[in-house]
Design an enzyme around this catalytic site. Structure first.
Site, PDB file in Angstrom:
ATOM      1  CB  CYS A 114       9.718   3.996   4.846  1.00  0.00           C
ATOM      2  SG  CYS A 114       9.822   2.258   4.461  1.00  0.00           S
ATOM      3  CG  HIS A 256       5.963   5.285   2.876  1.00  0.00           C
ATOM      4  ND1 HIS A 256       6.999   5.242   1.967  1.00  0.00           N
ATOM      5  CD2 HIS A 256       5.891   4.041   3.417  1.00  0.00           C
ATOM      6  CE1 HIS A 256       7.521   4.034   1.970  1.00  0.00           C
ATOM      7  NE2 HIS A 256       6.872   3.281   2.832  1.00  0.00           N
ATOM      8  CG  ASN A 286       7.607   0.455   0.561  1.00  0.00           C
ATOM      9  OD1 ASN A 286       8.373   1.407   0.605  1.00  0.00           O
ATOM     10  ND2 ASN A 286       7.107  -0.125   1.644  1.00  0.00           N
TER      11      ASN A 286
HETATM   12  O1  UT7 Z   1       7.270   0.663   4.150  1.00  0.00           O
HETATM   13  C1  UT7 Z   1       7.192   0.164   5.456  1.00  0.00           C
HETATM   14  C2  UT7 Z   1       5.804  -0.071   5.813  1.00  0.00           C
HETATM   15  N1  UT7 Z   1       5.317  -1.279   5.200  1.00  0.00           N
HETATM   16  C3  UT7 Z   1       4.035  -1.359   4.982  1.00  0.00           C
HETATM   17  O2  UT7 Z   1       3.360  -0.385   5.188  1.00  0.00           O
HETATM   18  C4  UT7 Z   1       3.408  -2.683   4.593  1.00  0.00           C
HETATM   19  C5  UT7 Z   1       2.169  -2.914   5.429  1.00  0.00           C
HETATM   20  N2  UT7 Z   1       1.448  -4.123   5.149  1.00  0.00           N
HETATM   21  C6  UT7 Z   1       0.791  -4.378   3.994  1.00  0.00           C
HETATM   22  O3  UT7 Z   1       0.816  -3.579   3.085  1.00  0.00           O
HETATM   23  C7  UT7 Z   1      -0.057  -5.621   3.892  1.00  0.00           C
HETATM   24  O4  UT7 Z   1      -0.223  -6.181   5.183  1.00  0.00           O
HETATM   25  C8  UT7 Z   1       0.540  -6.688   2.943  1.00  0.00           C
HETATM   26  C9  UT7 Z   1       0.415  -6.212   1.506  1.00  0.00           C
HETATM   27  C10 UT7 Z   1       1.987  -6.940   3.290  1.00  0.00           C
HETATM   28  C11 UT7 Z   1      -0.238  -8.000   3.074  1.00  0.00           C
HETATM   29  O5  UT7 Z   1      -1.627  -7.793   2.796  1.00  0.00           O
HETATM   30  P1  UT7 Z   1      -2.721  -8.429   3.761  1.00  0.00           P
HETATM   31  O6  UT7 Z   1      -4.017  -8.093   3.194  1.00  0.00           O
HETATM   32  O7  UT7 Z   1      -2.412  -7.949   5.152  1.00  0.00           O
HETATM   33  O8  UT7 Z   1      -2.467  -9.976   3.573  1.00  0.00           O
HETATM   34  P2  UT7 Z   1      -2.103 -11.054   4.689  1.00  0.00           P
HETATM   35  O9  UT7 Z   1      -0.705 -10.876   5.150  1.00  0.00           O
HETATM   36  O10 UT7 Z   1      -3.167 -11.045   5.722  1.00  0.00           O
HETATM   37  O11 UT7 Z   1      -2.194 -12.387   3.848  1.00  0.00           O
HETATM   38  C12 UT7 Z   1      -3.441 -12.842   3.307  1.00  0.00           C
HETATM   39  C13 UT7 Z   1      -3.200 -14.088   2.485  1.00  0.00           C
HETATM   40  C14 UT7 Z   1      -2.370 -15.151   3.186  1.00  0.00           C
HETATM   41  O12 UT7 Z   1      -2.910 -16.420   2.856  1.00  0.00           O
HETATM   42  P3  UT7 Z   1      -3.836 -17.203   3.898  1.00  0.00           P
HETATM   43  O13 UT7 Z   1      -2.988 -17.414   5.102  1.00  0.00           O
HETATM   44  O14 UT7 Z   1      -5.012 -16.310   4.144  1.00  0.00           O
HETATM   45  O15 UT7 Z   1      -4.153 -18.448   3.139  1.00  0.00           O
HETATM   46  C15 UT7 Z   1      -1.007 -14.998   2.575  1.00  0.00           C
HETATM   47  O16 UT7 Z   1      -0.269 -16.203   2.573  1.00  0.00           O
HETATM   48  O17 UT7 Z   1      -2.483 -13.752   1.304  1.00  0.00           O
HETATM   49  C16 UT7 Z   1      -1.357 -14.616   1.159  1.00  0.00           C
HETATM   50  N3  UT7 Z   1      -0.282 -13.902   0.486  1.00  0.00           N
HETATM   51  C17 UT7 Z   1      -0.085 -13.919  -0.826  1.00  0.00           C
HETATM   52  N4  UT7 Z   1      -0.718 -14.541  -1.825  1.00  0.00           N
HETATM   53  C18 UT7 Z   1      -0.252 -14.337  -3.085  1.00  0.00           C
HETATM   54  C19 UT7 Z   1       0.650 -13.097   1.065  1.00  0.00           C
HETATM   55  N5  UT7 Z   1       1.459 -12.594   0.123  1.00  0.00           N
HETATM   56  C20 UT7 Z   1       1.029 -13.093  -1.063  1.00  0.00           C
HETATM   57  C21 UT7 Z   1       1.452 -12.920  -2.375  1.00  0.00           C
HETATM   58  N6  UT7 Z   1       0.779 -13.545  -3.356  1.00  0.00           N
HETATM   59  N7  UT7 Z   1       2.504 -12.125  -2.720  1.00  0.00           N
END
Ligand code: UT7
Length: 329
Positions: A114, A256, A286
């Site tokens: 990125c 970004h 993204n």
């Molecule tokens: O460009 C390179 C850099 N990349 C980034 O900067 C991305 C950085 N990370 C993020 O933006 C965030 O961490 C994410 C958007 C990827 C994830 O958000 P989060 O608030 O950190 O969610 P999480 O990974 O902690 O997941 C929370 C819950 C999980 O369920 P449980 O285990 O709490 O029951 C996931 O399974 O959300 C669930 N989940 C979803 N639910 C519905 C994860 N993805 C999805 C989804 N739809 N697409």
């Protein structure tokens, strides 16, 4: 004291197909509500088979050249930041060189995920110091969706495709945007948090094998989130300090576009109002290396950036890599 470097033209290109969160709800177990609250993304563009990385790059490049009032033949170098090029070989930069009809012109890809566009911009700044008459095409182009696993809801809702391009010139051809400073950083020790391993020499493809999840983006989202906020805020502070500025002196910050919560956290750390932060992640998602040049082109073409303004760019991506640049309009 570095020699002057300028951006003389900007352009962007987005694939014709838009994918809304409702469209994604039909292919993966997710919801519009989850995606909007956790990421701020409402829609993104998906490239079709006739829109590979080089085609997006070509379209953005033509617009940047037109914006600069230049013809392809005026260029001296081509740099393409991408992690989703058409092929392993030839490089996307060489494909683009051929499409522009510029046989012989040096062209290479930069692999900095990125941060690829800002890595390209800083490389161009160094080249313009060596060759003051250089007119360098710097492109960030991505079809990340080609490397996304649509059975992995934690990644597939985040990414979109697109390209942005800039014509970077030296003191021999001053342009209207001055690149005042730029900084690059990397930390390979945590690179395993965001990977596409499959197909490399440490993760060899075998004839006839089934393609597994290692061939697609795999990410520890929570850890990447924390690194992204810390690194982009830190490098922004460092480049400001190095130029005798504070965040209050900046008219617009273009970070970004990965996640609205990351963008808001950076603004908070820098103590900057969100009104001074450019956001298009809601419409574009993204787009990796294309994120910054698309946002910068939009900010200029919509009049959000006016002459006299100081603009701060900051990027973060796989590797990890991160980077910042300071522009004077
Ligand atoms: O460009 C390179 C850099 N990349 C980034 O900067 C991305 C950085 N990370 C993020 O933006 C965030 O961490 C994410 C958007 C990827 C994830 O958000 P989060 O608030 O950190 O969610 P999480 O990974 O902690 O997941 C929370 C819950 C999980 O369920 P449980 O285990 O709490 O029951 C996931 O399974 O959300 C669930 N989940 C979803 N639910 C519905 C994860 N993805 C999805 C989804 N739809 N697409």
């Amino acid at each position: 004291m570095s020699s002057p470097c300028f951006i003389s033209g900007l352009g962007l290109h987005l694939p014709r197909t838009t994918m809304t969160n409702a469209d994604l709800e039909r292919i993966v177990d997710t919801s519009d509500e989850w995606i909007v609250t956790r990421t701020g993304i409402k829609a993104r563009h998906f490239a079709q088979d006739d829109e590979p990385c080089s085609v997006l790059a070509y379209n953005a490049a033509c617009k940047a050249l037109e914006n600069a009032g230049l013809a392809p033949q005026d260029l001296t170098h081509i740099f393409v930041g991408t992690c989703s090029g058409d092929y392993n070989l030839p490089t996307t930069a060489c494909l683009l060189q051929d499409m522009l009809g510029l046989k012989g012109l040096p062209a290479f890809d930069l692999a900095a995920a990125c941060s690829g566009f800002l890595y390209g911009l800083e490389t161009a700044r160094a080249f313009t110091s060596l060759y003051p008459d250089a007119r360098i095409l710097v492109v960030g182009s991505e079809v990340v969706t080609a490397r996304v696993n649509f059975e992995d809801r934690t990644t597939c809702v985040l990414f979109g495709d697109g390209a942005g391009a800039a014509v970077v010139t030296g003191s021999g051809n001053p342009g209207r945007i001055k690149v005042v400073d730029a900084m690059l950083k990397a930390d390979g020790s945590v690179g395993g948090l965001l990977t596409i391993h499959g197909g490399g020499s440490a993760c060899k493809p075998r004839l006839g094998q089934t393609i597994g999840p290692e061939y697609f983006v795999q990410m520890n989202g929570r850890d990447v989130f924390k690194h992204a906020v810390r690194c982009m805020a830190e490098i922004s502070g460092t480049i400001l300090e190095r130029n005798g500025l504070t965040a209050g002196d900046i008219d617009l910050i273009i970070p970004h576009q990965a996640n609205i919560r990351i963008i808001e956290a950076i603004a908070k750390k820098l103590d900057v109002d969100m009104e001074k932060v450019f956001v298009n992640v809601d419409r574009i998602g993204n787009t990796s290396a294309a994120s910054i040049p698309i946002a910068l082109t939009e900010a200029v073409s919509t009049g959000r950036i006016q002459p006299g303004m100081k603009v701060l760019l900051s990027a973060f991506g796989g590797g990890f890599t991160w980077a910042s640049a300071l522009l004077q309009f």
